[in-house]
Design an enzyme around this catalytic site. Structure first.
Site, PDB file in Angstrom:
ATOM      1  N   TYR A  88       0.329   4.190   0.824  1.00  0.00           N
ATOM      2  CA  TYR A  88       0.088   5.173   1.878  1.00  0.00           C
ATOM      3  C   TYR A  88       0.429   4.661   3.275  1.00  0.00           C
ATOM      4  O   TYR A  88       0.139   5.321   4.269  1.00  0.00           O
ATOM      5  CB  TYR A  88      -1.361   5.650   1.857  1.00  0.00           C
ATOM      6  CG  TYR A  88      -2.417   4.559   2.019  1.00  0.00           C
ATOM      7  CD1 TYR A  88      -2.403   3.685   3.106  1.00  0.00           C
ATOM      8  CD2 TYR A  88      -3.452   4.430   1.112  1.00  0.00           C
ATOM      9  CE1 TYR A  88      -3.370   2.710   3.273  1.00  0.00           C
ATOM     10  CE2 TYR A  88      -4.440   3.463   1.269  1.00  0.00           C
ATOM     11  CZ  TYR A  88      -4.396   2.612   2.344  1.00  0.00           C
ATOM     12  OH  TYR A  88      -5.361   1.646   2.507  1.00  0.00           O
ATOM     13  N   ASP A 113       2.289   4.156  18.728  1.00  0.00           N
ATOM     14  CA  ASP A 113       2.774   3.685  17.431  1.00  0.00           C
ATOM     15  C   ASP A 113       2.885   4.812  16.404  1.00  0.00           C
ATOM     16  O   ASP A 113       3.200   4.559  15.246  1.00  0.00           O
ATOM     17  CB  ASP A 113       1.928   2.528  16.897  1.00  0.00           C
ATOM     18  CG  ASP A 113       0.530   2.925  16.497  1.00  0.00           C
ATOM     19  OD1 ASP A 113       0.016   3.922  17.036  1.00  0.00           O
ATOM     20  OD2 ASP A 113      -0.060   2.236  15.646  1.00  0.00           O
ATOM     21  N   CYS A 124       0.855  -1.189   0.000  1.00  0.00           N
ATOM     22  CA  CYS A 124       0.000   0.000   0.000  1.00  0.00           C
ATOM     23  C   CYS A 124       0.892   1.240   0.000  1.00  0.00           C
ATOM     24  O   CYS A 124       1.748   1.393   0.883  1.00  0.00           O
ATOM     25  CB  CYS A 124      -0.905   0.009   1.229  1.00  0.00           C
ATOM     26  SG  CYS A 124      -1.838  -1.522   1.456  1.00  0.00           S
TER      27      CYS A 124
END
Length: 410
Positions: free
Chosen positions: A30, A284, A28
């Site tokens: 993004y 995160d 992906c």
């Protein structure tokens, strides 16, 4: 358990493992975390068994009856089924009596099959599946290294979860390709029977790039309008039939409860994010040496939780810009996410969350209907508990101090 015991119990410690670090079988473009572009090496970087056991043993000693594990990646299923069998075995081995253990896993769905589904059902895993919408939208961004779309395999995996009665929810990344298509997405969820959905705005920075300013692939105005359009469908004339995490959290505040999403709580929760090698971080969005708080393979969990870097990080959220302090909606977002604010080098100056305008737009737009829905729910809860609704001039059931007729009885 009595109320005093509940009040004095320490807040639960949440744990998120980056199970195989950045290893992933999708590319992906993004992705905010993985930089491997769908390229998997000859050996998957899964968590070492010794580190895993040491951590679970120490974590269970501090669990206070509630142990919460989230497994992410990369793609966590790449760790293999035997790894997760080891996980549940260690959890059972070290959990004190009457400990409530919860496991949630976020997957791209490509590897889901009957064997995985039976395991998740047996051990009561909550499975989050990432899907960005119908086939055209999904296959435009969530692709394999060779550029092939993932929609068909992901939907096949979801059907396997359904066939096995596994609890699952949907995570949708909102990007340039779907931010203008809220009604279409909501129709897709309805058609496919997806009742639990979460939106994540698409980032233009990585978790490892903590010193970059907060940038996203959509504007605050676009996201605000997306939320308003989605809200119109979700509200359903005051009878929501779908759980949209953002709206559920707003409604919780209207019901005088605390939001569950960390972004919209007054302080960041006590969470430890662990890399595959045991390195520990407070969030995160902050996976960088600047915010490293230890390594669970070499440091005790107590030392990690008491680390000065961790304490300083937890102080970021309450440090609000002046605009937030005077905002009428402060109780709904509490300044948003610290990662989405602009900070000075010494953390003294802070500007508002990137999506501040988005939040104000949806809060303004939804206020009257949220208030109406909250009143309706309070009345239903009051009656369901066996109580008789008060007269029009008696104190309201919500404890506001107002008369019932002018409050929840309106």
């Amino acid at each position: 358990m009595n109320e005093c015991a509940t009040a004095t119990r320490p807040a639960p410690i949440g744990v998120m493992w980056k199970t195989v670090s950045e290893d992933c079988n999708l590319a992906c473009d993004y992705c905010y975390y993985s930089r491997v572009g769908g390229k998997i090496g000859p050996k998957i970087n899964r968590i070492d068994s010794e580190i895993l056991e040491k951590f679970i043993r120490e974590y269970m000693e501090l669990s206070n009856g509630q142990a919460s594990f989230a497994w992410q990646g990369g793609e966590p299923l790449l760790a293999g089924l035997d790894f997760f069998k080891e996980v549940v075995s260690l959890q059972a081995k070290y959990a004190p009596s009457n400990t409530n253990i919860s496991n949630a896993i976020q997957t791209n769905g490509m590897l889901l099959n009957r064997e995985w589904a039976h395991f998740f059902k047996t051990y009561n895993f909550l499975v989050g599946v990432s899907i960005d919408g119908p086939k055209e939208i999904q296959d435009s961004r969530r692709v394999t290294r060779s550029g092939n779309g993932s929609y068909d395999r992901v939907m096949k995996g979801i059907q396997t979860l359904r066939d096995t009665n596994v609890d699952f929810n949907i995570l949708t990344v909102i990007h340039e390709g779907n931010v203008q298509r809220a009604a279409e997405l909501m129709e897709f969820y309805h058609k496919e029977g997806f009742r639990y959905v979460q939106f994540i705005p698409c980032m233009d920075f990585r978790a490892q790039e903590v010193h970059k300013s907060p940038r996203y692939l959509i504007t605050p105005e676009e996201y605000g309008q997306f939320l308003c359009d989605a809200f119109d469908v979700w509200y359903n004339d005051g009878n929501p039939t779908m759980s949209i995490r953002f709206f559920d959290n707003v409604l919780s505040v209207y019901l005088q409860q605390e939001a569950e999403i960390c972004t919209h709580r007054s302080i960041c929760p006590t969470t430890i994010v662990l890399e595959q090698n045991g390195d520990a971080y407070p969030c995160d969005f902050y996976i960088h040496d600047t915010y490293k708080i230890g390594n669970v393979g070499t440091s005790s969990l107590q030392d990690i939780l008491g680390d000065l870097v961790y304490k300083n990080f937890l102080g970021k959220k309450p440090k609000l810009p002046q605009k937030c302090m005077s905002c009428e909606y402060l109780n709904l977002c509490h300044g948003g996410c610290p990662r989405n604010r602009t900070w000075s080098e010494n953390d003294d100056f802070v500007d508002v969350d990137y999506f501040c305008k988005s939040y104000i737009q949806i809060y303004d737009y939804a206020h009257e209907r949220m208030n109406t829905l909250a009143k309706k729910i309070r009345r239903q809860q009051f009656v369901s508990a066996g109580h008789q609704l008060p007269g029009r001039n008696e104190p309201c059931i919500c404890g506001s101090g107002k008369k019932y007729k002018k409050c929840c009885g309106a």
